[in-house]
Design a protein around this motif. Structure first.
Motif, PDB file in Angstrom:
ATOM      1  N   THR A  66       0.692  -1.131  -0.070  1.00  0.00           N
ATOM      2  CA  THR A  66      -0.048   0.068   0.085  1.00  0.00           C
ATOM      3  C   THR A  66       1.047   1.422   0.018  1.00  0.00           C
ATOM      4  OG1 THR A  66      -1.617  -1.082   1.126  1.00  0.00           O
ATOM      5  CG2 THR A  66      -1.918   1.520   1.306  1.00  0.00           C
ATOM      6  N   TRP A  67       0.648   2.070  -1.156  1.00  0.00           N
ATOM      7  CA  TRP A  67       1.448   3.194  -1.130  1.00  0.00           C
ATOM      8  C   TRP A  67       1.352   4.164   0.113  1.00  0.00           C
ATOM      9  CZ3 TRP A  67       1.033   7.130  -6.026  1.00  0.00           C
ATOM     10  CH2 TRP A  67       2.247   7.875  -5.923  1.00  0.00           C
ATOM     11  N   PHE A  68       0.088   4.656   0.186  1.00  0.00           N
ATOM     12  CA  PHE A  68      -0.268   5.697   1.568  1.00  0.00           C
ATOM     13  C   PHE A  68      -1.691   5.324   1.628  1.00  0.00           C
ATOM     14  CE2 PHE A  68      -0.692   8.335  -2.385  1.00  0.00           C
ATOM     15  CZ  PHE A  68      -1.717   8.847  -2.151  1.00  0.00           C
ATOM     16  N   ASN A  69      -2.142   5.598   3.199  1.00  0.00           N
ATOM     17  CA  ASN A  69      -3.539   5.565   3.563  1.00  0.00           C
ATOM     18  C   ASN A  69      -3.742   6.941   4.193  1.00  0.00           C
ATOM     19  OD1 ASN A  69      -5.953   5.022   4.552  1.00  0.00           O
ATOM     20  ND2 ASN A  69      -5.522   2.992   5.047  1.00  0.00           N
ATOM     21  N   VAL A  70      -4.468   7.978   3.413  1.00  0.00           N
ATOM     22  CA  VAL A  70      -4.893   9.069   3.919  1.00  0.00           C
ATOM     23  C   VAL A  70      -6.260   9.332   3.776  1.00  0.00           C
ATOM     24  CG1 VAL A  70      -4.434  11.583   3.869  1.00  0.00           C
ATOM     25  CG2 VAL A  70      -2.784   9.989   3.594  1.00  0.00           C
ATOM     26  N   GLY A  71      -7.090   9.292   4.784  1.00  0.00           N
ATOM     27  CA  GLY A  71      -8.497   9.895   4.887  1.00  0.00           C
ATOM     28  C   GLY A  71      -9.410   8.858   4.128  1.00  0.00           C
ATOM     29  N   ALA A  74      -6.474   5.075  -0.113  1.00  0.00           N
ATOM     30  CA  ALA A  74      -5.256   4.173  -0.042  1.00  0.00           C
ATOM     31  C   ALA A  74      -4.920   3.358  -1.345  1.00  0.00           C
ATOM     32  CB  ALA A  74      -5.460   3.074   1.041  1.00  0.00           C
ATOM     33  N   TYR A 189     -12.271  11.339  -7.952  1.00  0.00           N
ATOM     34  CA  TYR A 189     -12.304  10.926  -6.700  1.00  0.00           C
ATOM     35  C   TYR A 189     -13.605  11.372  -5.873  1.00  0.00           C
ATOM     36  CZ  TYR A 189     -11.119   9.530  -1.822  1.00  0.00           C
ATOM     37  OH  TYR A 189     -10.963   9.259  -0.577  1.00  0.00           O
TER      38      TYR A 189
END
Length: 631
Positions: A66-71, A74, A189
């Motif tokens: 997973t690259w990143f997880n923000v709000g 992800a 998005y």
């Protein structure tokens, strides 16, 4: 499938090793790393492709992390393999590998050999990330990666200021397109709650049906992002100046990587575009305008690489015409065929440039046919494919399919504008035949103005020979497999109604006939009547016309007036910091008051008495005025 990540990893490792070693590495070692890493990438792309076919051509995803997880957002570092990404991966690694082999010959002796190949490897890795990413965030990472690499490679010869300016121009113009793409990502998005490509494509008909105006803005932003990378009007001005880099760079940008990214994006997100027929029509119109402008520009260029650059812009226009007419598969097949013959033409031009001591002006070459018939054969095959010579070249099978589909769309959708676009495409084919013949005739049969230098080496002729075969009509046998893998990726095929089949064939034959007529006109103008052409170009009207076409209808001059000069003026004003200057007004007033009052301290009693008397008179006058006003 388990080997898929290696197609990206090997060029990335090659970049790291070459960037770390730089001038410490011997040229032979740098060549092995630079070429070998892309060769291994191509090998594992082949293995992954064979596994994909053996598994029934079912789309697969390889999740790495997973690259990143923000709000809740992800995006994963996940690679998606389906028919479309397989086609792109094969083109990038296969054609890219041949270009790398040729580059090892072309760049031999360069003092920054390792630096060049480090950028080259990163370019391939970024493009693979772009086409294999299963979400738009990862796609955008690769998108920006190829933009960075184009800047580094176009400005590779940074010692010359004009090369640095060309790199900055390419970086700036394509960044404008990238801003539009970023806006599109925000809009997607907002509406879908995800950037996963498969989810967006599957749910677009339902989600975008609710707000048509928002769907239009989303599609338009996506297209403008694609137009920046693929050099379509109004973001096309960077492509010709990108020729400042070494010739293998031009081949990689124009054939296998960067400029094809826009076509890939539009075809990958086809369901989003199909919700907005207005934008689809706009895409076709933009492609048609671009191809005709680029055709006129190519007609009068004298730099061999700029001729080919404008021809790339023109061929990309055909691909966008296909996308706008919903003929995605035709556009993608032309993209593949263009990769073959444009890589052939650019690498052949690099060999020609080397043979003439780095001379790029075609009118300072000439007579090459008697010295190197192999290069003539390569140019003839590549030029024939560009001009879509019937049955003998791959260009015929791809370009004419686009024109036939555009003509059919005018009847299927009952939109006469597509019929007009068909004729614009035919006119573009006519111009293509003329400037292609001009290029080949002047270089190979014109008067020899520069002594020929013998060129040799397997790393020079082997890539050209392979690309020459792939550019002939034999490559027609690739059409059925390409259609099969695109069908497996659910890229819509353009279905021609039975009632229109005869008309479509007639439209294709008309396009072929006019393209051949252009070839005849080219023969007449440049083989038999060149003196008359030259005399016309020397008249005031002819010189003006040539200047307009040479500058591609003046878009650079227009942008210079509308954008560049006002920006420089604003920068000059702000460079003096006017806001900070406003705060200096108060101390200036205090200082001025101090200077005035100080100058009144003279020590003269007569002046003091006069000042006091004057003050008393002023006060009395003020009191009288107040009394009068009060009554």
């Amino acid at each position: 499938m388990s080997y898929l990540y290696l197609t990206v990893l090997f060029p990335l490792i090659g970049f790291i090793l070459l960037a770390a070693g730089r001038n410490k590495l011997p040229e032979s070692v740098a060549a092995i790393i630079g070429v070998g890493s892309v060769g291994l990438s191509a090998l594992f792309a082949l293995i992954a492709g064979m596994g994909f076919v053996e598994n029934g051509s079912v789309a697969q995803v390889q999740h790495l992390w997973t690259w990143f997880n923000v709000g809740g957002l992800a995006p994963g570092m996940s690679l998606h393999l389906d028919g479309l990404s397989l086609l792109m991966m094969g083109m990038v690694t296969g054609v890219g590998f041949l270009i790398h082999i040729f580059a090892s010959w072309y760049m031999h002796g360069d003092e920054d050999f390792a630096r060049f190949f480090s950028y080259f490897n990163l370019f391939v890795a970024s493009m693979l990330l772009l086409v294999l990413g299963d979400n738009l965030a990862l796609l955008f990472l690769g998108w920006e990666g190829v933009g960075l690499c184009s800047y580094l490679l176009i400005g590779y010869y940074y010692q010359k200021p004009e090369n640095g300016f060309a790199a900055i121009k390419a970086f700036t113009v394509t960044r404008i397109g990238d801003v539009f793409l970023l806006i599109a990502l925000f809009l997607l998005y907002q509406q879908f709650g995800t950037l996963h490509i498969g989810t967006i494509v599957a749910n677009a008909p339902q989600v975008l049906a609710g707000d048509h105006s928002l769907a239009i803005w989303t599609s338009l932003m996506l297209f403008l992002g694609a137009a920046g990378k693929s050099a379509q009007i109004p973001l096309q001005t960077w492509l010709a100046d990108a020729m400042a880099g070494p010739t293998p760079v031009s081949a990689l940008i124009h054939a296998a990587t960067m400029v094809t990214a826009g076509i890939y994006l539009c075809c990958r997100m086809f369901s989003v575009f199909e919700m907005t027929p207005e934008v689809m029509m706009f895409i076709s119109i933009t492609g048609a305008v671009t191809l005709i402008v680029a055709g006129f520009a190519a007609l009068v260029q004298t730099d061999i690489k700029r001729i080919l650059a404008y021809s790339t812009m023109s061929q990309l226009g055909y691909m966008f015409m296909a996308v706008g007419a919903e003929a995605y598969q035709a556009g993608l097949f032309h993209m593949l065929s263009h990769a073959f013959f444009k890589a052939l033409l650019f690498l052949s031009s690099g060999a020609v440039i080397m043979a003439y001591h780095h001379e790029q002006n075609i009118f300072k070459m000439g007579g090459l046919f008697k010295h190197n018939k192999f290069l003539f054969a390569c140019f003839a095959i590549g030029g024939g494919a560009l001009a879509a010579i019937p049955f003998l070249t791959i260009g015929f099978f791809s370009k004419d399919a686009i024109l036939g589909a555009v003509w059919a769309q005018s009847h299927i959708a009952n939109l006469p504008v597509y019929n007009s676009l068909y004729w614009v495409g035919v006119a573009g084919a006519f111009l293509t035949s003329i400037y292609t013949f001009r290029l080949i005739w002047v270089v190979f049969f014109g008067k020899e103005n520069t002594p020929y230098h013998e060129i040799k080496g397997a790393t020079y002729w082997a890539p050209l020979g392979i690309l020459a075969v792939l550019s002939t009509g034999l490559a027609y046998f690739l059409k059925a497999p390409v259609e099969a893998i695109l069908n497996s990726a659910k890229i819509p095929a353009f279905i021609i109604p039975e009632a229109l089949e005869a008309g479509v064939h007639g439209a294709e034959y008309t396009a072929v006939g006019i393209a051949l007529a252009g070839l005849v006109v080219g023969v007449i103008l440049f083989a038999f009547a060149y003196k008359a052409v030259k005399a016309f170009a020397e008249t005031s009207f002819g010189a003006g016309l040539v200047n307009i076409c040479r500058n591609a209808l003046g878009f650079d001059a227009l942008y210079n007036i509308v954008f560049v000069k006002p920006y420089l003026l604003i920068a000059k004003i702000l460079g003096r910091d006017p806001i900070d200057g406003l705060w200096l007004v108060l101390p200036a007033i205090v200082k001025g008051g101090h200077s005035f009052t100080s100058s009144r301290q003279t020590g003269s009693l007569r002046e003091y008495a006069s000042s006091m008397s004057l003050g008393v008179v002023v006060l009395l006058m003020i009191l009288i005025v107040i009394q009068v006003v009060g009554k």
